[in-house]
Design a protein around this motif. Structure first.
Motif, PDB file in Angstrom:
ATOM      1  N   PRO A  71       0.820  -1.228   0.000  1.00 29.10           N
ATOM      2  CA  PRO A  71       0.000   0.000   0.000  1.00 29.10           C
ATOM      3  C   PRO A  71       0.842   1.260   0.000  1.00 29.10           C
ATOM      4  O   PRO A  71       0.353   2.328  -0.321  1.00 29.10           O
ATOM      5  N   HIS A  72       2.090   1.145   0.367  1.00 31.77           N
ATOM      6  CA  HIS A  72       2.984   2.303   0.395  1.00 31.77           C
ATOM      7  C   HIS A  72       4.080   2.169  -0.660  1.00 31.77           C
ATOM      8  O   HIS A  72       5.220   2.582  -0.448  1.00 31.77           O
ATOM      9  N   LEU A  73       3.737   1.561  -1.809  1.00 37.85           N
ATOM     10  CA  LEU A  73       4.732   1.274  -2.844  1.00 37.85           C
ATOM     11  C   LEU A  73       5.420   2.538  -3.329  1.00 37.85           C
ATOM     12  O   LEU A  73       6.647   2.567  -3.490  1.00 37.85           O
ATOM     13  N   ASP A  74       4.646   3.613  -3.571  1.00 40.49           N
ATOM     14  CA  ASP A  74       5.238   4.845  -4.081  1.00 40.49           C
ATOM     15  C   ASP A  74       6.280   5.397  -3.110  1.00 40.49           C
ATOM     16  O   ASP A  74       7.383   5.794  -3.515  1.00 40.49           O
ATOM     17  N   THR A  75       5.946   5.398  -1.849  1.00 44.71           N
ATOM     18  CA  THR A  75       6.878   5.904  -0.845  1.00 44.71           C
ATOM     19  C   THR A  75       8.124   5.024  -0.763  1.00 44.71           C
ATOM     20  O   THR A  75       9.259   5.527  -0.708  1.00 44.71           O
ATOM     21  N   LEU A  76       7.935   3.709  -0.794  1.00 43.14           N
ATOM     22  CA  LEU A  76       9.071   2.789  -0.716  1.00 43.14           C
ATOM     23  C   LEU A  76       9.991   2.942  -1.918  1.00 43.14           C
ATOM     24  O   LEU A  76      11.219   2.929  -1.790  1.00 43.14           O
ATOM     25  N   LEU A  77       9.404   3.099  -3.101  1.00 44.34           N
ATOM     26  CA  LEU A  77      10.224   3.302  -4.291  1.00 44.34           C
ATOM     27  C   LEU A  77      11.015   4.602  -4.182  1.00 44.34           C
ATOM     28  O   LEU A  77      12.198   4.660  -4.527  1.00 44.34           O
ATOM     29  N   GLY A  78      10.335   5.647  -3.709  1.00 45.33           N
ATOM     30  CA  GLY A  78      11.001   6.935  -3.575  1.00 45.33           C
ATOM     31  C   GLY A  78      12.174   6.889  -2.625  1.00 45.33           C
ATOM     32  O   GLY A  78      13.196   7.540  -2.838  1.00 45.33           O
ATOM     33  N   VAL A  79      12.057   6.082  -1.573  1.00 48.34           N
ATOM     34  CA  VAL A  79      13.119   5.995  -0.567  1.00 48.34           C
ATOM     35  C   VAL A  79      14.227   5.045  -1.004  1.00 48.34           C
ATOM     36  O   VAL A  79      15.413   5.336  -0.860  1.00 48.34           O
ATOM     37  N   LYS A  80      13.860   3.896  -1.571  1.00 46.31           N
ATOM     38  CA  LYS A  80      14.854   2.877  -1.884  1.00 46.31           C
ATOM     39  C   LYS A  80      15.675   3.203  -3.123  1.00 46.31           C
ATOM     40  O   LYS A  80      16.831   2.804  -3.225  1.00 46.31           O
ATOM     41  N   LEU A  81      15.073   3.912  -4.086  1.00 46.84           N
ATOM     42  CA  LEU A  81      15.824   4.117  -5.335  1.00 46.84           C
ATOM     43  C   LEU A  81      17.061   4.995  -5.155  1.00 46.84           C
ATOM     44  O   LEU A  81      18.117   4.627  -5.713  1.00 46.84           O
ATOM     45  N   PRO A  82      17.130   6.090  -4.521  1.00 39.58           N
ATOM     46  CA  PRO A  82      16.034   6.980  -4.109  1.00 39.58           C
ATOM     47  C   PRO A  82      15.727   7.985  -5.223  1.00 39.58           C
ATOM     48  O   PRO A  82      16.522   8.187  -6.127  1.00 39.58           O
ATOM     49  N   LEU A  83      14.547   8.634  -5.094  1.00 33.37           N
ATOM     50  CA  LEU A  83      14.145   9.696  -6.022  1.00 33.37           C
ATOM     51  C   LEU A  83      14.385  11.034  -5.356  1.00 33.37           C
ATOM     52  O   LEU A  83      13.876  11.298  -4.268  1.00 33.37           O
ATOM     53  N   THR A  84      15.162  11.897  -5.990  1.00 38.01           N
ATOM     54  CA  THR A  84      15.592  13.152  -5.360  1.00 38.01           C
ATOM     55  C   THR A  84      14.993  14.394  -5.986  1.00 38.01           C
ATOM     56  O   THR A  84      15.064  15.468  -5.400  1.00 38.01           O
ATOM     57  N   THR A  85      14.413  14.255  -7.183  1.00 40.29           N
ATOM     58  CA  THR A  85      13.953  15.464  -7.883  1.00 40.29           C
ATOM     59  C   THR A  85      12.441  15.657  -7.825  1.00 40.29           C
ATOM     60  O   THR A  85      11.942  16.697  -8.242  1.00 40.29           O
ATOM     61  N   PHE A  86      11.709  14.664  -7.333  1.00 42.00           N
ATOM     62  CA  PHE A  86      10.253  14.831  -7.207  1.00 42.00           C
ATOM     63  C   PHE A  86       9.736  13.839  -6.176  1.00 42.00           C
ATOM     64  O   PHE A  86      10.398  12.843  -5.855  1.00 42.00           O
ATOM     65  N   ASP A  87       8.554  14.122  -5.681  1.00 38.99           N
ATOM     66  CA  ASP A  87       7.908  13.263  -4.693  1.00 38.99           C
ATOM     67  C   ASP A  87       6.911  12.373  -5.416  1.00 38.99           C
ATOM     68  O   ASP A  87       5.906  12.860  -5.946  1.00 38.99           O
ATOM     69  N   PRO A  88       7.159  11.063  -5.506  1.00 42.11           N
ATOM     70  CA  PRO A  88       6.276  10.196  -6.297  1.00 42.11           C
ATOM     71  C   PRO A  88       4.842  10.155  -5.778  1.00 42.11           C
ATOM     72  O   PRO A  88       3.913   9.915  -6.554  1.00 42.11           O
ATOM     73  N   GLU A  89       4.659  10.408  -4.493  1.00 44.08           N
ATOM     74  CA  GLU A  89       3.299  10.360  -3.956  1.00 44.08           C
ATOM     75  C   GLU A  89       2.420  11.466  -4.508  1.00 44.08           C
ATOM     76  O   GLU A  89       1.192  11.353  -4.507  1.00 44.08           O
ATOM     77  N   ARG A  90       3.065  12.536  -5.025  1.00 47.29           N
ATOM     78  CA  ARG A  90       2.272  13.657  -5.549  1.00 47.29           C
ATOM     79  C   ARG A  90       1.612  13.310  -6.877  1.00 47.29           C
ATOM     80  O   ARG A  90       0.705  14.001  -7.314  1.00 47.29           O
ATOM     81  N   LEU A  91       2.088  12.232  -7.537  1.00 46.71           N
ATOM     82  CA  LEU A  91       1.405  11.816  -8.756  1.00 46.71           C
ATOM     83  C   LEU A  91       0.052  11.202  -8.436  1.00 46.71           C
ATOM     84  O   LEU A  91      -0.888  11.301  -9.228  1.00 46.71           O
ATOM     85  N   GLY A  92       0.011  10.519  -7.279  1.00 49.50           N
ATOM     86  CA  GLY A  92      -1.253  10.006  -6.753  1.00 49.50           C
ATOM     87  C   GLY A  92      -2.049   9.200  -7.759  1.00 49.50           C
ATOM     88  O   GLY A  92      -1.527   8.352  -8.480  1.00 49.50           O
ATOM     89  N   GLU A  93      -3.341   9.508  -7.818  1.00 47.77           N
ATOM     90  CA  GLU A  93      -4.260   8.748  -8.661  1.00 47.77           C
ATOM     91  C   GLU A  93      -4.094   9.059 -10.145  1.00 47.77           C
ATOM     92  O   GLU A  93      -4.680   8.373 -10.990  1.00 47.77           O
ATOM     93  N   LEU A  94      -3.306  10.086 -10.474  1.00 48.09           N
ATOM     94  CA  LEU A  94      -3.117  10.439 -11.882  1.00 48.09           C
ATOM     95  C   LEU A  94      -2.195   9.458 -12.604  1.00 48.09           C
ATOM     96  O   LEU A  94      -2.228   9.372 -13.837  1.00 48.09           O
ATOM     97  N   LEU A  95      -1.375   8.728 -11.847  1.00 43.91           N
ATOM     98  CA  LEU A  95      -0.344   7.914 -12.477  1.00 43.91           C
ATOM     99  C   LEU A  95      -0.886   6.916 -13.498  1.00 43.91           C
ATOM    100  O   LEU A  95      -0.352   6.823 -14.616  1.00 43.91           O
ATOM    101  N   PRO A  96      -1.930   6.123 -13.185  1.00 41.39           N
ATOM    102  CA  PRO A  96      -2.426   5.177 -14.206  1.00 41.39           C
ATOM    103  C   PRO A  96      -2.859   5.884 -15.486  1.00 41.39           C
ATOM    104  O   PRO A  96      -2.582   5.400 -16.587  1.00 41.39           O
ATOM    105  N   ARG A  97      -3.513   7.031 -15.344  1.00 40.65           N
ATOM    106  CA  ARG A  97      -3.956   7.753 -16.546  1.00 40.65           C
ATOM    107  C   ARG A  97      -2.766   8.329 -17.317  1.00 40.65           C
ATOM    108  O   ARG A  97      -2.764   8.352 -18.549  1.00 40.65           O
ATOM    109  N   ILE A  98      -1.762   8.813 -16.578  1.00 41.11           N
ATOM    110  CA  ILE A  98      -0.554   9.322 -17.244  1.00 41.11           C
ATOM    111  C   ILE A  98       0.113   8.204 -18.040  1.00 41.11           C
ATOM    112  O   ILE A  98       0.519   8.395 -19.194  1.00 41.11           O
ATOM    113  N   THR A  99       0.203   7.029 -17.426  1.00 41.32           N
ATOM    114  CA  THR A  99       0.836   5.889 -18.093  1.00 41.32           C
ATOM    115  C   THR A  99       0.093   5.519 -19.364  1.00 41.32           C
ATOM    116  O   THR A  99       0.705   5.298 -20.420  1.00 41.32           O
ATOM    117  N   VAL A 100      -1.229   5.425 -19.270  1.00 41.46           N
ATOM    118  CA  VAL A 100      -2.029   5.087 -20.454  1.00 41.46           C
ATOM    119  C   VAL A 100      -1.845   6.135 -21.550  1.00 41.46           C
ATOM    120  O   VAL A 100      -1.698   5.804 -22.730  1.00 41.46           O
TER     121      VAL A 100
END
Length: 933
Positions: A263-292
């Motif tokens: 349930p916290h995949l976005d946060t875990l990815l952001g921390v483990k990779l880590p992502l430094t230039t944006f907060d992945p959680e801010r994509l939120g529910e838009l991500l599936p539509r962005i991908t499509v």
């Protein structure tokens, strides 16, 4: 625009100087933005020379230059410009007296002035124009070409906005882009974000382009930068390159799972990779539509490739537990075109390491299918330039090869009643390719920059006694011993057998009068192993030549398979005692032997037969000539490339085959063997391609030293010892391992001479007491050195695609509730490579076999599938058709010349199945009740 052909600033200056009246002594030019490179003098369009006096803020230097220039007769051009790196206001009051001497109006070479010379009616966005002045000047030709596309949207406005100016600047940088490609004016935030990310990840956009592209994105946006749904896209210019890699990697990883593993995949990815230039959680529910939206726009491949550099092995290892899990998950990801190459490579690498370190006892079910990916074929053709794609394709190919080899080693070898039966099984089931596959797989893994993988692969494959190549050698040794047993039964029958090299010329050329009225080419690839033929030479030849009447068979070389015996016997179609010239006397002249074998009479011999050794050399080609008039009716060409490499090559089998390939194809202006043949062979000519023998790789631990003392006692010397044969029959107590004794009879000086050759079986090889070891040798009893091709070909006149079923039984029997193996082959009878789709279905709706692949012309592929004996009977013990296996429906489709799959009638077959029911068991205990009555 004021002119159709844009002027550069220096051209504008020359033109305006040319318009100055003759007699002008001094002209002023304003170049505050340094658009013109100044030298000491300038020639205008009329041929008049102007002395340049530059002013860069130094009054003294300018006056000195003025004084020197005034001493001559040429007019002066006083140019006011800023020093390099200085963008302050241009102050020239210190030389006001010199400026006052200028005649006429100043020539305006400022960025704004230059812009107005091209777009006279337009007010530019001055700050943006000054900021990007160098790009504007450098791209002016492209800007003029892009202007019509730009004008289609906005017409010809009096004033350009900053966004409009940057848009035409970017369009000039990327001439293939339309304004719709660039302008991100979508109303929905996900569509806007998908467009923006796609632009930033475009493969042509280099880091220096990013600030301008980003500005156009926001200038065209209908969304405020601080809006919650798109604020994550607002990144400082210096972070844009890192941002696009990070966001691409995040989107690619999140697309792998249809539902998040946590349930916290976005946060875990952001921390483990880590992502430094944006907060992945801010994509939120838009991500599936962005991908499509990214996929629908056709930009997914760009995004996936942009993610590759970021998705390193170290990063993927950190998030391995977040990737989709389950037995089918890797197969689904590896088959999907949308999965990143680095993710695929990571999954395959993990499977390799698990097998190498014995964490898994067998390969995953999907390993066998990895080489069906299109990238593997492009790798084989040398077409891959992207390193990530190449590495992934190499891992795919290597894994499939290793899985195939271990799968083959685990299969039970059937019994054989003849050497010919063993030969057919060995080739049809691809056993001839196993050694090559192991060597090639190891070479592919070494081509990847991964030391940890190299070390593990080396241990798994190369470790003595336990490594895969040693397990494979043990397997091939067993096959070689079976062959040796069949040969010992009747050596005479073997040498004269129907699949002996003695039969190649009679079977392929003389049978059926095929060569009557045709020119014949006999090409002997000296020392060519069957795997080299099948994996290297055949695919290259079949691009230009086609097999005649299905005459593509494997044969046995003569024994001993040493060149002077094997090649002469092949060409003569006879063993040594029958090598005779036209007068009936013994001869070893290969030209005469070949001529007699194909039926050339003595009186036509000189005119009709040409024999060329070392035919790949320039001297040999000159001897053959270069025009059709130079050709003979029978042309025997010997190509010793494999044999020479086998004797002197000290690298792997894969490296040796690669060197053979390099001599076949034209490279760097040097005509390869195949192109040379295409220039010589005519449309109706027959081309017989064969080899005299293969060779065996010699492992150090398999060597048997033959002592000089023992040789002396037998009256022999070290000259009688070769790596793969002895020129005498060894005593039984010598302990040289398993061997076969072959008598060889020749006529020497008019007398019969019989030599008893001792040939080692399998891996064993003989070492002189003070001799040096070799890497490869031939002469003994092993399938690797004894199997040779015999193939009759002609130039392709008309392309044809046809893949057929081969050896499929019409009836098949299986016992109730037991399994039997159905085996058959498919063959490409056409002359072009063809993709195929094969399926086997039962009348009960079971999928027995599904396989897709590609076959080269003339190539066969063997299949085996398990068939389970489903049987159910009614009360009368009659089978219930709906629950009993009765029929197997085999369906084979293949691509035509148009590349489209079709399903011909010859690809549809039905196999009738008989299920033998279990014997009926009568329960005798149940009858005891009657006894009591």
């Amino acid at each position: 625009m004021s002119r159709k052909s844009p002027e550069r600033p220096d051209e504008l200056l020359r033109r305006q100087l040319s318009a100055r009246p003759q007699g002008t002594r001094c002209t002023l030019a304003l170049d505050p933005d340094r658009l013109v490179e100044l030298g000491p003098m300038l020639l205008d369009e009329t041929g008049r020379t102007w002395e340049i006096v530059p002013y860069r803020g130094d009054d003294v230097a300018t006056r000195r230059a003025w004084k020197r220039a005034r001493s001559g007769s040429n007019p002066l051009l006083l140019v006011l410009t800023r020093p390099e790196g200085d963008d302050a206001t241009l102050e020239a009051s210190g030389i006001a007296d010199l400026i006052s001497r200028a005649e006429g109006s100043p020539i305006d070479l400022s960025t704004v002035g230059y812009f107005h010379s091209l777009f006279s009616r337009v007010n530019p966005p001055t700050p943006a124009l000054i900021e990007h002045r160098h790009a504007f000047v450098e791209r002016i030709d492209e800007i003029v070409k892009a202007y019509p596309r730009w004008k289609d949207r906005w017409g010809e406005p009096d004033t350009w906005t900053r966004g409009q100016f940057l848009a035409i600047l970017v369009m000039a940088r990327f001439p293939d882009w339309t304004l719709d490609d660039l302008w991100c004016d979508e109303e929905s935030p996900w569509a806007f974000a998908a467009h923006a990310v796609g632009l930033l990840c475009h493969p042509c956009v280099v880091p220096a382009d990013l600030p301008a592209v980003a500005e156009v994105i926001w200038e065209s946006a209908r969304h405020v930068r601080t809006s919650e749904s798109v604020a994550w896209l607002s990144v400082p210019a210096n972070d844009l390159d890192a941002f696009r890699e990070e966001v691409a990697a995040f989107v690619v990883l999140r697309d792998l799972a249809t539902s998040p593993a946590s349930p916290h995949l976005d946060t875990l990815l952001g921390v483990k990779l880590p992502l430094t230039t944006f907060d992945p959680e801010r994509l939120g529910e838009l991500l599936p539509r962005i991908t499509v939206a990214i996929k629908d726009s056709g930009r997914w491949t760009d995004l996936r490739r942009r993610a590759e550099p970021f998705l390193t092995l170290a990063r993927l290892s950190k998030i391995a537990d977040l990737l989709p899990s389950g037995p089918e998950a890797p197969a689904r990801l590896l088959e999907s075109e949308s999965t990143s190459q680095t993710v695929c490579a990571f999954l395959i690498r993990q499977a390799l390491l698990d097998r190498f370190h014995a964490k898994s006892e067998s390969w995953p079910s999907w390993a066998r299918k990895l080489d069906r990916h299109p990238s593997v074929e492009r790798l084989r053709r040398g077409e891959l330039t992207d390193s990530a794609e190449r590495n992934c394709a190499a891992l795919r190919a290597a894994t499939t090869m290793l899985a195939m080899v271990e799968e083959a080693l685990a299969e039970v070898v059937p019994d054989f009643s003849s050497a010919e039966q063993l030969l057919d099984w060995y080739v049809a089931h691809g056993r001839h390719l196993l050694e090559f596959h192991v060597a090639q797989a190891f070479a592919l893994l070494e081509s990847i920059d991964d030391p940890a993988l190299h070390e593990s692969a080396h241990t798994f494959i190369m470790r003595p006694s336990q490594g895969l190549r040693y397990r494979l050698r043990s397997y091939t040794d067993q096959l070689d011993r079976r062959l040796a047993g069949l040969i010992r039964g009747d050596t005479h029958a073997f040498q004269y057998g129907k699949r002996s090299a003695l039969r190649i010329i009679p079977d392929l050329l003389r049978t059926g009068r095929r060569m009557v009225g045709k020119r014949v080419w006999i090409l002997v690839m000296d020392g060519m192993r069957y795997d080299t033929w099948d994996a290297v030479i055949r695919p290259l030849l079949t691009e230009h030549f086609q097999v005649v009447s299905g005459l593509d068979r494997a044969y046995f070389s003569l024994l001993p398979s040493k060149t002077d015996i094997a090649r002469r016997g092949l060409l003569a179609a006879a063993i040594g005692k029958d090598w005779k010239n036209y007068s009936g006397f013994p001869t070893k002249d290969e030209r005469v032997l070949a001529a007699r074998a194909v039926g050339v009479p003595k009186h036509e011999f000189d005119a009709k037969v040409r024999f060329v050794a070392e035919a790949e050399t320039t001297d040999a080609r000159a001897k053959m000539g270069y025009s059709p008039d130079d050709l003979r009716d029978v042309n025997v060409l010997i190509y010793p490339i494999s044999d020479d490499l086998g004797h002197y090559h000290n690298d792997t089998l894969a490296a040796l085959n690669e060197k053979v390939r390099s001599q076949l194809v034209s490279q760097q202006g040097v005509r390869g063997i195949i192109d040379d043949l295409r220039c010589r062979v005519q449309a109706t000519d027959l081309v017989l391609i064969t080899s005299d023998h293969g060779f065996q790789e010699l492992f150090p631990e398999d060597g048997v030293t033959i002592s000089a003392a023992k040789l002396y006692k037998q009256g022999k010397s070290e000259d009688d010892v070769a790596y793969r044969y002895l020129r005498f029959e060894v005593p039984a107590d010598w302990g040289v391992g398993e061997f076969v004794v072959i008598p060889w009879e020749e006529q020497v000086s008019g007398k019969k001479q019989v030599t008893q050759f001792t040939l080692p079986v399998g891996a064993t090889w003989y070492q002189r007491e003070k001799g040096k070891p070799a890497r490869f040798a031939h002469g003994g009893v092993s399938l690797a050195e004894m199997i040779i091709p015999g193939v009759l070909m002609q130039l392709i006149q008309q392309k044809a695609a046809r893949v057929e079923l081969l050896g499929l039984p019409t009836e098949f029997a299986v016992k109730e509730d037991e399994e039997e193996t159905l085996t058959f082959e498919i063959i490409n009878q056409g002359n072009v490579a063809a993709a195929y789709d094969l399926s086997v279905r039962s009348n009960l709706g079971q999928a027995i076999l599904d396989r897709k692949g590609e076959l080269a012309p003339g190539k066969r592929e063997a299949f085996s599938c398990k068939v389970f004996g489903h049987f159910q009977a009614d009360l009368n013990r009659e089978p219930i058709r709906e629950k009993t296996l009765t029929v197997l429906n085999v369906k084979l489709g293949h691509c035509g010349l148009d590349g489209k799959m079709f399903w011909p009638n010859y690809g549809r077959e039905t196999v009738r199945v008989t299920v033998r029911p279990k014997p009926t068991k009568i329960d005798t205990d149940a009858l005891k009740a009657f006894d009591e009555l």
